[in-house]
Each structure stands twice: as C-alpha cells, then as structure tokens.
Motif scaffolding. Structure first.
Motif, short mmCIF file in Angstrom:
data_model
loop_
_atom_site.label_atom_id
_atom_site.label_comp_id
_atom_site.label_asym_id
_atom_site.label_seq_id
_atom_site.Cartn_x
_atom_site.Cartn_y
_atom_site.Cartn_z
N GLY A 83 -48.48 67.31 -39.67
CA GLY A 83 -48.46 65.84 -39.78
C GLY A 83 -49.68 65.32 -40.53
N ASN A 84 -50.85 65.92 -40.27
CA ASN A 84 -52.06 65.51 -41.00
C ASN A 84 -51.95 65.84 -42.49
OD1 ASN A 84 -53.33 64.47 -38.74
ND2 ASN A 84 -54.43 66.35 -38.28
N ASN A 85 -51.35 67.00 -42.80
CA ASN A 85 -51.13 67.33 -44.21
C ASN A 85 -50.20 66.31 -44.88
OD1 ASN A 85 -51.71 70.50 -43.26
ND2 ASN A 85 -52.31 70.01 -45.36
N MET A 86 -49.17 65.90 -44.16
CA MET A 86 -48.24 64.93 -44.73
C MET A 86 -48.92 63.57 -44.92
SD MET A 86 -45.59 66.58 -45.42
CE MET A 86 -44.61 65.17 -45.93
N TYR A 87 -49.84 63.24 -44.03
CA TYR A 87 -50.63 62.01 -44.20
C TYR A 87 -51.45 62.09 -45.50
CZ TYR A 87 -54.08 58.35 -43.22
OH TYR A 87 -54.89 57.24 -43.30
N LEU A 88 -52.08 63.24 -45.72
CA LEU A 88 -52.86 63.42 -46.95
C LEU A 88 -51.96 63.35 -48.19
CD1 LEU A 88 -55.35 66.31 -46.05
CD2 LEU A 88 -55.86 63.88 -46.31
N VAL A 89 -50.78 63.95 -48.09
CA VAL A 89 -49.84 63.91 -49.22
C VAL A 89 -49.48 62.47 -49.57
CG1 VAL A 89 -47.46 64.44 -49.91
CG2 VAL A 89 -48.89 66.23 -48.90
N LYS B 20 -41.26 59.58 -66.64
CA LYS B 20 -40.74 59.98 -65.32
C LYS B 20 -40.97 61.47 -65.06
CE LYS B 20 -36.40 60.72 -65.02
NZ LYS B 20 -34.94 60.54 -65.04
N ASN B 21 -40.70 62.31 -66.05
CA ASN B 21 -40.86 63.75 -65.84
C ASN B 21 -42.32 64.14 -65.64
OD1 ASN B 21 -38.11 64.21 -66.12
ND2 ASN B 21 -38.24 64.45 -68.34
N THR B 22 -43.21 63.46 -66.35
CA THR B 22 -44.65 63.72 -66.16
C THR B 22 -45.09 63.31 -64.76
OG1 THR B 22 -45.08 63.36 -68.51
CG2 THR B 22 -46.96 63.20 -67.03
N LEU B 23 -44.60 62.18 -64.28
CA LEU B 23 -44.94 61.74 -62.92
C LEU B 23 -44.39 62.71 -61.89
CD1 LEU B 23 -44.40 57.87 -63.15
CD2 LEU B 23 -46.56 59.11 -63.08
N LEU B 24 -43.23 63.29 -62.16
CA LEU B 24 -42.66 64.28 -61.25
C LEU B 24 -43.56 65.51 -61.17
CD1 LEU B 24 -40.30 65.07 -59.42
CD2 LEU B 24 -39.14 66.00 -61.43
N VAL B 25 -44.11 65.93 -62.30
CA VAL B 25 -45.07 67.04 -62.31
C VAL B 25 -46.32 66.67 -61.52
CG1 VAL B 25 -46.60 68.41 -63.78
CG2 VAL B 25 -44.25 67.99 -64.50
N CYS B 26 -46.81 65.44 -61.70
CA CYS B 26 -47.99 64.97 -60.96
C CYS B 26 -47.75 64.98 -59.46
CB CYS B 26 -48.38 63.56 -61.41
SG CYS B 26 -49.06 63.47 -63.08
N VAL B 27 -46.57 64.51 -59.04
CA VAL B 27 -46.23 64.49 -57.61
C VAL B 27 -46.17 65.91 -57.06
CG1 VAL B 27 -44.39 63.96 -55.96
CG2 VAL B 27 -45.05 62.27 -57.66
N THR B 28 -45.58 66.83 -57.82
CA THR B 28 -45.49 68.22 -57.39
C THR B 28 -46.89 68.83 -57.23
OG1 THR B 28 -43.38 68.48 -58.55
CG2 THR B 28 -44.55 70.49 -57.95
N LEU B 29 -47.76 68.60 -58.20
CA LEU B 29 -49.14 69.11 -58.11
C LEU B 29 -49.88 68.49 -56.93
CD1 LEU B 29 -50.15 69.03 -61.89
CD2 LEU B 29 -49.71 71.07 -60.51
N CYS B 30 -49.66 67.21 -56.70
CA CYS B 30 -50.34 66.51 -55.61
C CYS B 30 -49.90 67.06 -54.26
CB CYS B 30 -50.05 65.01 -55.72
SG CYS B 30 -50.97 64.00 -54.55
N ILE B 31 -48.60 67.27 -54.10
CA ILE B 31 -48.09 67.81 -52.83
C ILE B 31 -48.62 69.22 -52.61
CG2 ILE B 31 -46.01 68.55 -51.60
CD1 ILE B 31 -44.54 66.25 -52.98
N ALA B 32 -48.52 70.06 -53.65
CA ALA B 32 -48.99 71.44 -53.52
C ALA B 32 -50.47 71.50 -53.17
CB ALA B 32 -48.73 72.20 -54.82
N GLY B 33 -51.27 70.65 -53.79
CA GLY B 33 -52.71 70.65 -53.52
C GLY B 33 -53.05 70.20 -52.12
#
Length: 298
Positions: free
Chosen positions: A70-76, A213-226
C-alpha cells in the motif's frame, strides 16, 4: 553502398553477445535463483529445508507485506502526479516563446536526477531535522515555532515527506523525455491552433497530450517500475519507521532477508514484488489504452 558497410549477421551477433550475457546474468539469473530459494526454509548457510509453497502462503497472510505494498502504491500515485504531471507543466512553460535561457532551465531541471539517491536522502533528512532543519527554522522565523515537529516521526505525514524528495529528484528526468517528444511535434500545428484562437491550456490538452500519448505511457511505466522498488531514499531517511509507517516492499524484503536472516521468505518477498510490479504496470497500460481509445471513440 549501404550493403558494403553493413556488418554481417555474425559480426552483429558477436557485438551483442556480451551485453546480452551481462543482462541475462544480472537480471534473469538472480530472479530464477530467488524463485528457487523461495521454496525453502533457509536461514543462510548450506542447510536448506524444502517447504513447498509455505513461504507464499505466509506471504499472502502477511499484513506487513500488504501494508508495504500500500505504501508503494501511495508513492506510485504521488510520483505519477508529482513527477510526470509537474514535468509536463514545466516543459510547457520552458517551451513557451516567452521563456528565456531555455538551455539553462533544462540543465538545472535535470541536475537533481544525476545526484545519488543516498545523498538526496541525507539532504532531505537535514531539511526535516528537528533542531537544524530548514522547515522548523522557517516556522520559528515567522513566529510559528510551536508548530515545529520531528517531521519524520509523524506516522500520518511520513509517506508524504518521503514522496517529496522522490518527486523533486526525478521531475527533471521526465522533463527531458517529455521535452524530446514535444520537440518532435510539427510547429505548424501550434501556429494553426493559435490562429484558430486556441489558448495555451487548450493546446496542451487537445493537441500536445494526444500527440505524446505513447511517450507519457513510457513515463508512467518507468515511474511505476521505479517506485515499486523504492529503497534508497527510505533506507536513509526512516528505515521504514516510525514502526512500519513508511515500510515499502523492498525495505521489508531487506529486513527479512538480512536483519532476520530468513533468506527463503525474503526470496518469496522478492518474487512477490516482481509479480505485483508486473501486474500494476500491465494494468496501468491497459487502463491508459482503454481510456485513450474510449476518448477517441467519443
């Protein structure tokens, strides 16, 4: 001419062989090793006892692990809004015709992401410090000394206080990615929209966002993974405390594996982090694609 300078397939294979072997050795081998050890009760050393799926059964019942998730999801959530959202706004400001010295803004914006995460953690720990921290100093300066706190000991605030350094450090990273995407858009599109009377907000929402849109999708993926594997900042700032208020999955796995010497269960936690990260990343991609498609249909 091109065929004469193009290397043979065998040469390409030899060039790629070493990087691929390094990648496999550093990513897949540890993952498969963790999967193997997760089926054992293992305290370190040569003795291991096979216990099947017991570690995973314990993991499913482990309230601390799910609290950490849950804390990880808060950070995401905080970092998607804070890092990518603010980066998008700053890029639009930098890309404006009224902004001067754009190169300097880009350089200083990206600079924090080049600093070690441990150093960032120490810097912000000093900012939050009760006796010498800038926050309490400022509160005393404006006559609000009674509001001074040991900030990182506040269970209700600690996750927000940890998210702020993460957001601050990586805004510039996403600025560079988004800026490169916006720079590839034909400037005539903006000129025509401006002639048609579109203001800055309308251009950002109805022109820029769909085109990157596709670039933002890459950014979201990197942000979640990090942020699903966040560790460095939290280890330096709170070590998961107070109590388990700022505990994240990587920190919990570290404490189980090395503080409690429970390597088998720690390996199961590592596999749990991998699976949950994969589920969240794929789920977010499907959600973004669905919302985009639904918007296009509308």
């Amino acid at each position: 001419m091109l065929s004469s300078i193009r290397p043979k397939k065998r040469v390409l294979f030899l060039y790629l062989l070493v990087p691929i072997l390094i990648y496999v050795f550093s990513v897949f081998v540890p993952l498969l090793t963790a999967l193997y050890y997760s089926f054992f009760e293992w305290k370190g050393g040569p003795k291991k006892t096979f216990n099947g799926l017991q570690n995973y059964i314990d993991l499913i019942k482990d309230q601390t692990f799910w609290h950490s998730f849950g804390n990880n999801m808060y950070l995401v959530a905080a970092c998607i809004i804070g890092q990518i959202g603010l980066a998008f706004v700053f890029v639009l400001m930098i890309n404006s015709r009224y902004t001067k010295l754009k190169g300097i803004h880009r350089t200083f914006g990206f600079f924090p992401s080049t600093v070690s995460a441990v150093s960032i953690g120490f810097i912000w720990t000093m900012i939050y410090d009760y006796k010498r921290g800038l926050i309490n100093w400022f509160l005393e300066l404006i006559g609000k000394g009674d509001s001074a706190k040991v900030w990182l000991n506040e269970p209700k605030l600690v996750m927000l206080l940890i998210a702020i350094p993460l957001i601050w450090q990586f805004i510039g990273y996403y600025m560079v990615i988004i800026l490169s995407a916006i720079s590839s858009i034909d400037q005539e599109i903006f000129e025509v929209s401006e002639i048609d009377g579109a203001n800055s907000f309308q251009r950002a929402i109805y022109i820029v966002l769909p085109l990157i849109k596709n670039t933002l999708l890459v950014c979201v993926t990197l942000c979640i993974a990090g942020n699903m594997k966040a560790f460095d900042h939290i280890y330096v700032m709170t070590k998961g405390g107070p109590g388990t208020s700022s505990m994240v999955m990587a920190m919990y796995g570290y404490k189980i594996s090395f503080d409690q010497q429970n390597m088998g269960y720690g390996s199961a936690i590592s596999i749990g982090i991998f699976v949950l990260s994969l589920v969240v990343i794929l789920g977010s991609q499907k959600l973004i694609s669905f919302l985009s498609r639904d918007k296009e249909v509308a």
